[in-house]
Design an enzyme around this catalytic site. Structure first.
Site, PDB file in Angstrom:
ATOM      1  N   TYR A 136      -1.910  -0.877  10.151  1.00 44.14           N
ATOM      2  CA  TYR A 136      -1.935  -1.118   8.921  1.00 44.14           C
ATOM      3  C   TYR A 136      -0.892  -0.614   8.270  1.00 44.14           C
ATOM      4  O   TYR A 136      -0.156  -1.405   7.417  1.00 44.14           O
ATOM      5  CB  TYR A 136      -3.277  -0.166   8.262  1.00 44.14           C
ATOM      6  CG  TYR A 136      -3.710  -0.482   6.857  1.00 44.14           C
ATOM      7  CD1 TYR A 136      -4.208  -1.687   6.400  1.00 44.14           C
ATOM      8  CD2 TYR A 136      -3.136   0.395   5.881  1.00 44.14           C
ATOM      9  CE1 TYR A 136      -4.401  -2.067   5.090  1.00 44.14           C
ATOM     10  CE2 TYR A 136      -3.520   0.096   4.472  1.00 44.14           C
ATOM     11  CZ  TYR A 136      -3.952  -1.103   4.198  1.00 44.14           C
ATOM     12  OH  TYR A 136      -4.389  -1.385   2.939  1.00 44.14           O
ATOM     13  N   SER A 191       0.893  -1.204  -0.008  1.00 47.31           N
ATOM     14  CA  SER A 191       0.187  -0.163  -0.115  1.00 47.31           C
ATOM     15  C   SER A 191       0.771   1.213  -0.175  1.00 47.31           C
ATOM     16  O   SER A 191       1.819   1.175   0.407  1.00 47.31           O
ATOM     17  CB  SER A 191      -0.994  -0.274   1.356  1.00 47.31           C
ATOM     18  OG  SER A 191      -1.611   1.138   1.562  1.00 47.31           O
TER      19      SER A 191
HETATM   20  N1  LIG Z   1      -8.896  -0.477  -0.678  1.00 48.19           N
HETATM   21  C1  LIG Z   1      -8.068   0.301  -0.802  1.00 48.19           C
HETATM   22  O1  LIG Z   1      -7.887   1.435  -0.916  1.00 48.19           O
HETATM   23  C2  LIG Z   1      -6.660  -0.335  -0.542  1.00 48.19           C
HETATM   24  C3  LIG Z   1      -5.410   0.356  -0.587  1.00 48.19           C
HETATM   25  C4  LIG Z   1      -4.155  -0.264  -0.626  1.00 48.19           C
HETATM   26  C5  LIG Z   1      -4.115  -1.503  -0.370  1.00 48.19           C
HETATM   27  N2  LIG Z   1      -5.140  -2.425  -0.260  1.00 48.19           N
HETATM   28  C6  LIG Z   1      -5.083  -3.787   0.130  1.00 48.19           C
HETATM   29  O2  LIG Z   1      -5.721  -4.477  -0.818  1.00 48.19           O
HETATM   30  C7  LIG Z   1      -5.903  -5.731  -0.454  1.00 48.19           C
HETATM   31  C8  LIG Z   1      -7.498  -6.213  -0.863  1.00 48.19           C
HETATM   32  O3  LIG Z   1      -8.338  -5.225  -0.303  1.00 48.19           O
HETATM   33  P1  LIG Z   1      -9.762  -4.757  -0.814  1.00 48.19           P
HETATM   34  O4  LIG Z   1      -9.982  -3.459  -0.785  1.00 48.19           O
HETATM   35  O5  LIG Z   1     -10.244  -5.551  -2.156  1.00 48.19           O
HETATM   36  O6  LIG Z   1     -10.627  -5.270   0.450  1.00 48.19           O
HETATM   37  P2  LIG Z   1     -11.780  -6.261   0.616  1.00 48.19           P
HETATM   38  O7  LIG Z   1     -12.396  -6.152   1.759  1.00 48.19           O
HETATM   39  O8  LIG Z   1     -12.873  -6.260  -0.492  1.00 48.19           O
HETATM   40  O9  LIG Z   1     -11.084  -7.662   0.249  1.00 48.19           O
HETATM   41  C9  LIG Z   1     -10.197  -8.360   1.256  1.00 48.19           C
HETATM   42  C10 LIG Z   1     -10.476  -9.820   1.328  1.00 48.19           C
HETATM   43  O10 LIG Z   1      -9.796 -10.383   2.127  1.00 48.19           O
HETATM   44  C11 LIG Z   1     -10.694 -11.309   2.876  1.00 48.19           C
HETATM   45  N3  LIG Z   1      -9.822 -11.704   4.032  1.00 48.19           N
HETATM   46  C12 LIG Z   1      -9.843 -10.966   5.167  1.00 48.19           C
HETATM   47  N4  LIG Z   1      -9.170 -11.683   6.392  1.00 48.19           N
HETATM   48  C13 LIG Z   1      -8.930 -12.706   5.584  1.00 48.19           C
HETATM   49  C14 LIG Z   1      -8.544 -13.991   6.198  1.00 48.19           C
HETATM   50  N5  LIG Z   1      -7.893 -14.230   7.426  1.00 48.19           N
HETATM   51  N6  LIG Z   1      -8.459 -15.223   5.178  1.00 48.19           N
HETATM   52  C15 LIG Z   1      -8.561 -15.031   4.040  1.00 48.19           C
HETATM   53  N7  LIG Z   1      -9.605 -14.015   3.635  1.00 48.19           N
HETATM   54  C16 LIG Z   1      -9.463 -12.958   4.491  1.00 48.19           C
HETATM   55  C17 LIG Z   1     -11.881 -10.773   2.945  1.00 48.19           C
HETATM   56  O11 LIG Z   1     -12.873 -11.621   3.188  1.00 48.19           O
HETATM   57  C18 LIG Z   1     -12.148 -10.203   1.761  1.00 48.19           C
HETATM   58  O12 LIG Z   1     -12.452 -11.020   0.741  1.00 48.19           O
HETATM   59  C19 LIG Z   1      -5.664  -5.644   1.047  1.00 48.19           C
HETATM   60  O13 LIG Z   1      -4.408  -6.326   1.425  1.00 48.19           O
HETATM   61  C20 LIG Z   1      -5.576  -4.282   1.445  1.00 48.19           C
HETATM   62  O14 LIG Z   1      -5.062  -3.786   2.581  1.00 48.19           O
HETATM   63  C21 LIG Z   1      -6.474  -1.867  -0.411  1.00 48.19           C
END
Ligand SMILES: NC(=O)c1ccc[n+]([C@@H]2O[C@H](COP(=O)([O-])OP(=O)(O)OC[C@H]3O[C@@H](n4cnc5c(N)ncnc54)[C@H](O)[C@@H]3O)[C@@H](O)[C@H]2O)c1
Length: 264
Positions: free
Chosen positions: A169, A155
């Site tokens: 985070y 991130s």
């Molecule tokens: N959304 C943003 O702005 C953003 C920015 C930078 C990085 N990210 C990163 O991108 C990745 C995906 O995020 P997203 O925004 O798609 O979120 P999201 O919540 O839509 O997806 C995350 C997924 O991870 C799953 N998950 C959580 N804990 C888990 C576990 N213990 N075992 C298996 N699955 C698990 C959740 O059920 C969900 O399906 C994450 O690592 C997040 O930190 C997101």
């Protein structure tokens, strides 16, 4: 030793037809977009995560595109679950070429108020979970004779602090950036490449509350030169690049996909 490519190989640099990918968090915003994106490039995809009905929907969508898919329940913090998921993938598909570590959780709270259990949970999922999945898959890739691509998700918060209370985070994502480099270094001799995508904020259930608030949206946009939040599909192109021979000399790299945030 020189490794020269002919014109046909250059034309096929992005070819992923017939590859098999395991995508964790496969029903999340990013995991789903990447799973569908990989399938569009000819990849069979195992989508794993916590929400079976949602994983089944993604799997159905991939099968409608003419690719094979399999939804599997997997809590990435549980080593047995992870090992079973990898074994099941091998039983059903015979190999794993690509791991996309899409599972993760967000957390925002001022450091002095943050229950320490929250810190542990964020580290457990984002860092330990990424390690468990990556090493389980790499172990099999090594047994397969080497070769393969592992993509982690960092991130911009892994580079830059923010007033929003990202101590858990942001630290977890900085750790994922480091872990990517460490694993890349360890596994380069097996031709397993490990790279990280470091997104800026993008639209997902994690960020909907932040991005839907006008003032908060403006605050975030002030840091993104390109002037918009990303969409999950914005990460498909770099995933295809990192999963394919187009990036054959790229490993241990943290690729910012952030509309210019980190460069600015
Ligand atoms: N959304 C943003 O702005 C953003 C920015 C930078 C990085 N990210 C990163 O991108 C990745 C995906 O995020 P997203 O925004 O798609 O979120 P999201 O919540 O839509 O997806 C995350 C997924 O991870 C799953 N998950 C959580 N804990 C888990 C576990 N213990 N075992 C298996 N699955 C698990 C959740 O059920 C969900 O399906 C994450 O690592 C997040 O930190 C997101």
């Amino acid at each position: 030793m020189r490794v020269k490519k002919g014109i046909e190989e250059i034309r096929n640099l992005f070819d992923l037809n017939g590859k098999v990918a395991l995508v964790t968090g496969g029903s999340g915003a990013l995991g789903k977009a990447v799973s569908i994106g990989l399938a569009a490039y000819g990849v069979d995809v195992v989508v794993c995560g916590l929400e079976m009905p949602l994983l089944e929907e993604v799997s159905d969508e991939i099968q409608e595109m003419g690719r094979k898919a399999l939804p599997i329940f997997c809590d990435i913090t549980d080593p047995d679950n992870v090992d079973q998921t990898v074994s099941r993938t091998l039983d059903e598909f015979g190999k794993i070429d690509i791991l996309f570590n899409g599972a993760g959780i967000a957390h925002r709270q001022p450091s002095v108020e943050m229950p320490i259990e929250d810190w542990e949970k964020v580290m457990d999922v984002n860092v330990r979970g990424t390690l468990l999945c990556s090493r389980a898959v790499a172990g099999e890739m090594i047994k397969q004779g080497g070769g393969g691509n592992i993509i982690t998700v960092g991130s911009v918060r892994g580079f830059q602090a923010h007033e929003g209370g990202y101590s858990a985070y942001g630290t977890s994502k900085a750790a994922v950036h480091y872990l990517t480099k460490q694993l890349a270094f360890e596994w380069a001799k097996y031709k397993i490449r490990v790279n990280c995508i470091a997104p800026c904020i993008f639209w997902s259930p994690l960020t909907e509350p932040i991005l839907s608030d006008e003032e908060s949206y403006r605050g975030y946009m002030a840091r993104i030169p390109i002037g918009r939040a990303a969409e999950p599909e914005d990460f498909v192109g770099v995933t295809i690049f990192l999963a394919s021979d187009a990036s054959e000399m790229v490993t241990g790299h943290v690729l910012s996909v952030d509309g210019g945030t980190v460069g600015g």
